[in-house]
Design an enzyme around this catalytic site. Structure first.
Site, mmCIF file in Angstrom:
data_model
loop_
_atom_site.group_PDB
_atom_site.id
_atom_site.type_symbol
_atom_site.label_atom_id
_atom_site.label_comp_id
_atom_site.label_asym_id
_atom_site.label_seq_id
_atom_site.Cartn_x
_atom_site.Cartn_y
_atom_site.Cartn_z
ATOM 1 N N ARG A 63 0.822 -1.212 0.000
ATOM 2 C CA ARG A 63 0.000 0.000 0.000
ATOM 3 C C ARG A 63 0.861 1.270 0.000
ATOM 4 O O ARG A 63 0.531 2.261 -0.663
ATOM 5 C CB ARG A 63 -0.914 -0.005 1.229
ATOM 6 C CG ARG A 63 -1.841 1.183 1.292
ATOM 7 C CD ARG A 63 -2.891 1.003 2.366
ATOM 8 N NE ARG A 63 -3.898 2.051 2.323
ATOM 9 C CZ ARG A 63 -4.149 2.876 3.351
ATOM 10 N NH1 ARG A 63 -3.472 2.750 4.474
ATOM 11 N NH2 ARG A 63 -5.069 3.808 3.238
ATOM 12 N N HIS A 67 0.530 4.444 -2.569
ATOM 13 C CA HIS A 67 0.327 5.834 -2.169
ATOM 14 C C HIS A 67 1.485 6.725 -2.597
ATOM 15 O O HIS A 67 1.297 7.915 -2.821
ATOM 16 C CB HIS A 67 0.081 5.925 -0.659
ATOM 17 C CG HIS A 67 -1.302 5.500 -0.261
ATOM 18 N ND1 HIS A 67 -1.972 6.012 0.806
ATOM 19 C CD2 HIS A 67 -2.138 4.591 -0.828
ATOM 20 C CE1 HIS A 67 -3.175 5.443 0.893
ATOM 21 N NE2 HIS A 67 -3.298 4.568 -0.076
ATOM 22 N N VAL A 71 0.954 10.099 -5.912
ATOM 23 C CA VAL A 71 1.203 11.517 -5.623
ATOM 24 C C VAL A 71 2.614 11.861 -6.108
ATOM 25 O O VAL A 71 3.591 11.298 -5.622
ATOM 26 C CB VAL A 71 1.090 11.804 -4.108
ATOM 27 C CG1 VAL A 71 1.296 13.284 -3.822
ATOM 28 C CG2 VAL A 71 -0.256 11.338 -3.575
ATOM 29 N N GLY A 73 4.049 10.876 -8.674
ATOM 30 C CA GLY A 73 4.704 9.706 -9.262
ATOM 31 C C GLY A 73 5.488 8.915 -8.214
ATOM 32 O O GLY A 73 5.542 9.279 -7.032
ATOM 33 N N ASP A 75 8.234 8.553 -6.565
ATOM 34 C CA ASP A 75 9.456 9.328 -6.318
ATOM 35 C C ASP A 75 9.815 9.354 -4.849
ATOM 36 O O ASP A 75 10.575 10.224 -4.404
ATOM 37 C CB ASP A 75 9.272 10.772 -6.822
ATOM 38 C CG ASP A 75 8.258 11.530 -5.979
ATOM 39 O OD1 ASP A 75 7.450 10.872 -5.273
ATOM 40 O OD2 ASP A 75 8.266 12.767 -6.003
ATOM 41 N N SER A 77 8.066 10.355 -2.486
ATOM 42 C CA SER A 77 7.537 11.542 -1.790
ATOM 43 C C SER A 77 6.783 11.153 -0.519
ATOM 44 O O SER A 77 6.812 11.882 0.473
ATOM 45 C CB SER A 77 6.636 12.365 -2.713
ATOM 46 O OG SER A 77 5.577 11.579 -3.217
ATOM 47 N N ASN A 95 -3.581 8.847 4.909
ATOM 48 C CA ASN A 95 -2.319 8.236 5.346
ATOM 49 C C ASN A 95 -2.104 8.244 6.854
ATOM 50 O O ASN A 95 -1.541 7.296 7.410
ATOM 51 C CB ASN A 95 -1.136 8.971 4.689
ATOM 52 C CG ASN A 95 -1.136 8.804 3.173
ATOM 53 O OD1 ASN A 95 -1.812 7.923 2.645
ATOM 54 N ND2 ASN A 95 -0.391 9.650 2.476
ATOM 55 N N PRO A 164 -7.461 7.681 -3.811
ATOM 56 C CA PRO A 164 -8.898 7.360 -3.817
ATOM 57 C C PRO A 164 -9.444 7.118 -2.413
ATOM 58 O O PRO A 164 -8.736 6.627 -1.536
ATOM 59 C CB PRO A 164 -8.985 6.063 -4.638
ATOM 60 C CG PRO A 164 -7.647 5.810 -5.202
ATOM 61 C CD PRO A 164 -6.656 6.674 -4.511
ATOM 62 N N HIS A 194 -6.287 -5.777 -2.261
ATOM 63 C CA HIS A 194 -7.047 -5.961 -1.021
ATOM 64 C C HIS A 194 -7.310 -7.440 -0.725
ATOM 65 O O HIS A 194 -8.168 -7.762 0.073
ATOM 66 C CB HIS A 194 -8.356 -5.152 -1.065
ATOM 67 C CG HIS A 194 -8.138 -3.667 -1.041
ATOM 68 N ND1 HIS A 194 -9.129 -2.747 -1.304
ATOM 69 C CD2 HIS A 194 -7.024 -2.931 -0.773
ATOM 70 C CE1 HIS A 194 -8.642 -1.520 -1.196
ATOM 71 N NE2 HIS A 194 -7.358 -1.601 -0.887
HETATM 72 C C1 HEM Z 1 -9.143 1.547 -5.785
HETATM 73 C C2 HEM Z 1 -9.062 2.440 -4.827
HETATM 74 C C3 HEM Z 1 -8.606 2.122 -3.444
HETATM 75 C C4 HEM Z 1 -9.203 2.521 -2.296
HETATM 76 C C5 HEM Z 1 -10.453 3.394 -2.182
HETATM 77 C C6 HEM Z 1 -8.447 1.970 -1.202
HETATM 78 C C7 HEM Z 1 -8.727 2.183 0.133
HETATM 79 C C8 HEM Z 1 -8.118 1.526 1.174
HETATM 80 C C9 HEM Z 1 -8.471 1.681 2.557
HETATM 81 C C10 HEM Z 1 -9.564 2.632 3.090
HETATM 82 C C11 HEM Z 1 -7.693 0.857 3.281
HETATM 83 C C12 HEM Z 1 -7.699 0.686 4.793
HETATM 84 C C13 HEM Z 1 -6.786 1.734 5.436
HETATM 85 C C14 HEM Z 1 -6.976 1.820 6.931
HETATM 86 O O1 HEM Z 1 -8.019 1.410 7.437
HETATM 87 O O2 HEM Z 1 -6.051 2.319 7.624
HETATM 88 C C15 HEM Z 1 -6.826 0.162 2.360
HETATM 89 C C16 HEM Z 1 -5.889 -0.778 2.708
HETATM 90 C C17 HEM Z 1 -5.037 -1.391 1.811
HETATM 91 N N1 HEM Z 1 -4.904 -1.054 0.489
HETATM 92 FE FE1 HEM Z 1 -6.169 0.031 -0.615
HETATM 93 N N2 HEM Z 1 -7.401 1.238 -1.702
HETATM 94 C C18 HEM Z 1 -7.458 1.302 -3.064
HETATM 95 C C19 HEM Z 1 -6.545 0.747 -3.932
HETATM 96 C C20 HEM Z 1 -5.429 0.049 -3.555
HETATM 97 C C21 HEM Z 1 -4.347 -0.322 -4.435
HETATM 98 C C22 HEM Z 1 -4.259 0.049 -5.905
HETATM 99 C C23 HEM Z 1 -3.444 -1.017 -3.684
HETATM 100 C C24 HEM Z 1 -2.123 -1.609 -4.087
HETATM 101 C C25 HEM Z 1 -1.804 -1.952 -5.316
HETATM 102 C C26 HEM Z 1 -3.983 -1.108 -2.346
HETATM 103 C C27 HEM Z 1 -3.417 -1.799 -1.310
HETATM 104 C C28 HEM Z 1 -3.929 -1.848 -0.036
HETATM 105 C C29 HEM Z 1 -3.439 -2.769 0.985
HETATM 106 C C30 HEM Z 1 -2.422 -3.860 0.762
HETATM 107 C C31 HEM Z 1 -4.131 -2.456 2.160
HETATM 108 C C32 HEM Z 1 -3.925 -3.081 3.545
HETATM 109 C C33 HEM Z 1 -2.812 -2.309 4.259
HETATM 110 C C34 HEM Z 1 -2.443 -2.805 5.643
HETATM 111 O O3 HEM Z 1 -3.004 -3.787 6.144
HETATM 112 O O4 HEM Z 1 -1.553 -2.167 6.233
HETATM 113 N N3 HEM Z 1 -5.164 -0.419 -2.298
HETATM 114 N N4 HEM Z 1 -7.095 0.608 1.074
#
Ligand code: HEM
Ligand SMILES: *[C@@H]1O[C@H](CO)[C@@H](O)[C@H](O)[C@H]1NC(C)=O
Length: 331
Positions: A63, A67, A71, A73, A75, A77, A95, A164, A194
């Site tokens: 994740r 992130h 933002v 690219g 880099d 950041s 974040n 997002p 996810h």
């Molecule tokens: C499509 C739009 C996306 C949204 C709206 C989104 C939103 C979120 C949210 C709200 C969380 C939970 C954060 C928290 O409760 O602290 C999360 C966790 C996570 N996201 Fe996304 N995400 C998106 C796309 C992605 C992408 C593209 C990736 C990676 C390629 C990703 C990887 C992850 C991972 C691995 C977690 C778990 C992190 C952890 O357990 O520490 N997400 N995401």
């Protein structure tokens, strides 16, 4: 004979011309081969040790890379602390108290600096770490092209605007991906990240109790899942930071269960389940739920696109010595 050699050479060039699009921009698969040959092993070891200590760290590193790339690219950041010149991304709404893994990247960077001082960017370390995290979770591998340089600035506002949100409509999310050169399939494929990791209750709690003022849970969430989550996340502020698995079946395993969950209304975030609300994305979800190898292949492809967003190369930016701050002499 010369003619034959020439024609072999032109076949070679012809084949190369097909491989070329894989090597995006000025990044190079062999970038550190001479200057830091052990880099991939050092990153692999650091990620392995971090995950052995804390299994969730795999998800957190993946994740963190996402992130970073969304933002300014890819880099590095996202790794910058606030300083007198700018407010960084660490404290942006998506974040703060949510992104994890900064110490892991800082510690791998410290190791790398010992062997190859001022050679390897934080952005490249983070990109490699995200791949290792996926491999160690049982997911696919892909070639990581290298030579990213670290940015000189970060932006809290850009992070707020460009990452997002789990409660915004699919169309908005699609356009945020599009501004980074990612298409609809990339949205579906990368959302499949996810399949590992956790979300805090506040990111989906409105689905459980009074969804959009209906007095009822979100009808798009399976009712037994609603009851389980109501126990984990009671309707009180005190439960906001409690955790629920994004993929309830195999939270530490990088597989295609995320898509199977969506097929049974068991996606955790609204933005996850929303992929079933559009015929085109629903069809992709359906095929990834059935064909894990198709998913592995497409995830690898989309991750290579993600890792190439807005990269700095050549003389642009710098190679930070510490990932949390811009090298002093640039001011
Ligand atoms: C499509 C739009 C996306 C949204 C709206 C989104 C939103 C979120 C949210 C709200 C969380 C939970 C954060 C928290 O409760 O602290 C999360 C966790 C996570 N996201 Fe996304 N995400 C998106 C796309 C992605 C992408 C593209 C990736 C990676 C390629 C990703 C990887 C992850 C991972 C691995 C977690 C778990 C992190 C952890 O357990 O520490 N997400 N995401
Ligand atoms: C191990 O993980 C915990 C969190 O689960 C963290 O607080 C601790 O600093 C980690 N230790 C090492 C050596 O990485």
């Amino acid at each position: 004979m010369a003619c034959k050699t020439l024609s072999y050479f032109s076949i070679f060039l012809f084949v190369l011309s097909f491989l070329e699009p894989l090597a995006n921009g000025q990044l190079d698969y062999n970038f550190y081969d001479q200057s830091c040959p052990n880099l991939p092993m050092m990153v692999r070891w650091g990620v392995w040790a971090a995950i052995r200590n804390d299994t969730r760290m795999a998800a957190s590193l993946l994740r963190l890379h996402f992130h970073d790339c969304f933002v300014n690219g890819c880099d590095g950041s996202v790794l910058l602390d606030d300083n007198p010149y700018f407010k960084g991304e660490k404290n942006a709404l998506p974040n703060r108290n949510s992104l994890r893994g900064f110490e892991v990247i800082d510690s791998i960077k410290a190791d790398v600096e010992r062997y190859c001082p001022s050679i390897v960017s934080c952005a490249d370390i983070l990109t490699l770490a995200a791949r290792e995290a996926v491999i160690l979770s049982g997911g696919p591998s892909w070639p990581v092209y290298l030579g990213r340089r670290d940015g000189l600035t970060a932006s809290e506002k850009a992070a707020n605007d460009q990452i997002p949100s789990p409660i915004e409509p699919l169309d908005n999310i699609v356009s945020k991906f599009a501004s980074n050169g990612l298409d609809l399939r990339d949205v579906v494929v990368l959302s499949g990240a996810h399949t590992i990791g956790f979300a805090q209750c506040f990111t989906f709690k409105r689905r459980l109790f009074d969804y959009k003022g209906s007095g009822m849970p979100d009808p798009l969430m399976d009712s037994s899942m609603v009851s389980t989550l109501q126990t984990t996340c009671p309707n009180l502020d005190a439960s906001n930071s409690k955790l629920a698995p994004l993929d309830v079946q195999t939270v530490f395993r990088f597989d295609n269960a995320y898509y199977k969950n969506l097929m049974t209304n068991s996606g955790l975030l609204e933005s996850d389940q929303a992929l079933m609300g559009n015929p085109e994305t629903a069809e992709m979800v359906n095929s990834y739920s059935m064909y894990p190898y198709l998913y592995s292949r497409d995830f690898a492809t989309s991750m290579m696109k993600l890792g190439n967003i807005g990269v700095l190369t050549g003389q642009a930016g710098q190679v930070r010595t510490k990932c949390g701050s811009v090298n002093y002499y640039y001011y």
